[in-house]
Design a protein around this motif. Structure first.
Motif, PDB file in Angstrom:
ATOM      1  N   PHE A 173       0.839  -1.198   0.000  1.00 13.53           N
ATOM      2  CA  PHE A 173       0.000   0.000   0.000  1.00 13.53           C
ATOM      3  C   PHE A 173       0.875   1.249   0.000  1.00 13.53           C
ATOM      4  O   PHE A 173       1.810   1.360   0.786  1.00 13.53           O
ATOM      5  N   ASN A 174       0.546   2.192  -0.889  1.00 10.63           N
ATOM      6  CA  ASN A 174       1.294   3.444  -1.016  1.00 10.63           C
ATOM      7  C   ASN A 174       0.623   4.513  -0.164  1.00 10.63           C
ATOM      8  O   ASN A 174      -0.366   5.123  -0.572  1.00 10.63           O
ATOM      9  N   TYR A 175       1.163   4.746   1.026  1.00  9.77           N
ATOM     10  CA  TYR A 175       0.565   5.712   1.947  1.00  9.77           C
ATOM     11  C   TYR A 175       0.730   7.142   1.451  1.00  9.77           C
ATOM     12  O   TYR A 175      -0.184   7.966   1.588  1.00  9.77           O
ATOM     13  N   GLU A 176       1.868   7.469   0.875  1.00 12.85           N
ATOM     14  CA  GLU A 176       2.065   8.815   0.336  1.00 12.85           C
ATOM     15  C   GLU A 176       1.170   9.029  -0.883  1.00 12.85           C
ATOM     16  O   GLU A 176       0.597  10.114  -1.069  1.00 12.85           O
ATOM     17  N   GLY A 177       1.039   8.006  -1.710  1.00 15.81           N
ATOM     18  CA  GLY A 177       0.226   8.131  -2.907  1.00 15.81           C
ATOM     19  C   GLY A 177      -1.239   8.373  -2.594  1.00 15.81           C
ATOM     20  O   GLY A 177      -1.934   9.061  -3.352  1.00 15.81           O
ATOM     21  N   LEU A 178      -1.723   7.826  -1.479  1.00 18.88           N
ATOM     22  CA  LEU A 178      -3.120   8.035  -1.098  1.00 18.88           C
ATOM     23  C   LEU A 178      -3.416   9.527  -0.965  1.00 18.88           C
ATOM     24  O   LEU A 178      -4.429  10.027  -1.476  1.00 18.88           O
TER      25      LEU A 178
END
Length: 524
Positions: A173-178
């Motif tokens: 999961f890409n937390y920054e991308g969210l």
């Protein structure tokens, strides 16, 4: 309105001709789902949709609008993408650039203009009464109505809930991308509300493990002073509230190049973990992380990723890193994607890449026979026709890849790209930029950022179906291995040899239902 019905196992395109059936015919296990795609014409008036079963207690029905996504380059025969169609025409579905119906817009968000393209999904509850359910989808176009008959057979075979699953799954999961994709402040309440929706999507796709963000280094006067695990704590609590079975601590180290012998902490690119200073830094990290795990009572559900894709060049350093971790968090299983067979004692859940597993299958089978847990993963390399969830490969590849897990008796699947797209135009350029090149279309993402949360995709639905079918295949294989393997081999025999026709996969699935209903699963 003229319409045609198609299965959920093959791609449709904005220029697909009519030619499917005129009735939605679905077949699902209890606890599973089945879907169909419906193509019509561009409506002359606003469209309203409604659905109803004739019997009470029918499966839950979800309706989506199929949204086209642009594939800007084709998958290369070797690595990344290509504009040389002749080099890849033998295995791709179409010549790029083209558009394909992949994104699923919830109808609650309204229907976009253009050709009517719908996805209907029926979800049978675990306690659903087996039998045949009939109903109809009504497409109201102004004052005119088109009625599409729907027939769903719910079989007695049952897909277990995640807590009882034999097959596990982890999608990074890409937390920054969210935050970037939805335009929200990282760590704010809107951010965490969105994250909760993404967790629900992962669980619906049958992800058993939710990846947490690693701790963020805190410096004072230029010196490492500690770590902030507040985001990991918030994410872990939300994941468990939503029903996640396992958590996975985020990666803590990396190599600079794949053939490096050393690993470096996330926060320090110049200090190797195998040095005395590297040990002190990792000691501080693992000590603080262990406090977080124990404070939250996560010892029984926590797993840990240390460093992605250890190679033969750095497997010794990885073992050193694993030894440090075990000193401070004994009993927490270590899980990582691997490119080596020489990590014994340093890893608990081996996750070789699909082609790596087949290349060194003898060694991995020996480890498995000794009691080691073995998953597998796919990514952009190798490219070519090998099973992956690329949007210019047959849709069967995104689904049958998990049938191969059942054939090889592997117990889990990992993919790095749940929401990792970093380009500027996801809807028109599905090939994600990466180190000056482009990843195959869809490799970096299997959901799309919608206005109110994540949109699923047809590849999401295929992966979800494959996970459900893998569970059923493992039930069958436990009691009747020869019969179960015979069914699988009608769909795929290796990660490179698989049917391109969705109808063949669905026919094999019906054989699986028949095998399970013959009573074999009661003995598995």
């Amino acid at each position: 309105m003229k319409y045609s019905v198609f299965t959920d196992a093959d791609w449709l395109y904005p220029d697909s001709p009519h030619g499917g059936g005129d009735e939605v015919r679905l077949s699902a296990a209890r606890g599973g789902h089945a879907g169909a795609q419906i193509l019509g014409e561009a409506p002359a008036a606003p469209v309203r949709l409604r659905f109803a079963w004739r019997q009470s207690g029918g499966p839950r029905v979800q309706l989506y609008q199929l949204a086209p996504v642009g594939v800007n380059e084709n998958t290369s025969p070797t690595l990344m993408t290509t504009t040389d169609y002749e080099s890849c025409r033998a295995f791709v579905t179409r010549r790029a650039p083209f558009e394909v119906y992949d994104a699923l817009r919830p109808v609650e968000e309204g229907l976009a203009a253009g050709r009517l393209a719908l996805y209907l999904c029926a979800e049978a509850a675990p306690e659903q009464a087996p039998g045949v359910y009939t109903g109809e989808l009504v497409i109201a176009e102004g004052t005119a109505e088109t009625r599409v008959p729907v027939r769903c057979t719910v079989h007695s075979a049952q897909v277990p809930p995640l807590a009882a699953a034999r097959f596990s799954m982890l999608n990074f999961f890409n937390y920054e991308g969210l935050a970037a994709q939805h335009g929200v402040e990282p760590g704010g309440e809107a951010y965490w509300q969105l994250f909760r929706q993404y967790v629900r999507a992962q669980l619906e796709m049958r992800c058993t493990h939710i990846l947490l963000p690693p701790g963020e280094a805190v410096f004072q006067n230029g010196a490492l002073a500690g770590f902030d695990f507040s985001a990991a704590e918030r994410a872990g609590r939300i994941a468990l509230e939503e029903g996640a079975v396992k958590l996975c601590g985020g990666h803590v180290a990396h190599w600079h190049e794949w053939d490096d012998s050393e690993y470096y902490p996330n926060w320090d690119d110049s200090t190797g973990v195998s040095t005395p200073e590297g040990y002190l830094q990792m000691r501080l990290y693992f000590t603080r992380w262990a406090q977080v795990v124990r404070r939250n009572g996560w010892q029984g559900c926590m797993t840990q990723a240390l460093a992605d894709e250890p190679q033969t060049h750095n497997d010794g350093t990885y073992r050193i890193l694993a030894g440090m971790f075990r000193k401070f968090l004994p009993g927490v299983p270590i899980i990582d994607a691997v490119e080596t067979t020489n990590l014994g004692g340093g890893i608990d859940v081996w996750v070789p890449k699909q082609d790596t597993y087949e290349k060194w299958r003898g060694a991995y089978e020996a480890l498995k026979a000794a009691g080691e847990e073995m998953w597998f993963y796919t990514c952009a390399f190798p490219a070519g026709p090998i099973m992956n969830r690329s949007m210019d490969l047959p849709l069967t590849a995104s689904r049958a890849v998990l049938w191969m897990g059942a054939l090889y008796r592997l117990t889990g699947f990992l993919h790095w790209g749940f929401n990792y797209y970093i380009g500027d135009d996801l809807r028109h350029s599905a090939c994600c930029p990466h180190k000056g090149a482009l990843l195959p279309a869809g490799d970096a993402h299997i959901v799309y950022p919608g206005p109110a949360g994540p949109w699923r995709s047809m590849r999401f639905e295929a992966q979800r179906a494959g996970a459900e079918e893998c569970e059923l295949l493992m039930q069958a294989a436990a009691a009747a291995p020869a019969e179960a393997d015979g069914i699988i081999r009608k769909v795929c025999t290796s990660f490179r040899e698989y049917t391109r026709r969705g109808g063949e996969l669905l026919s094999a699935r019906e054989e699986l239902f028949s095998l399970l209903e013959s009573g074999v699963s009661r003995h598995g």
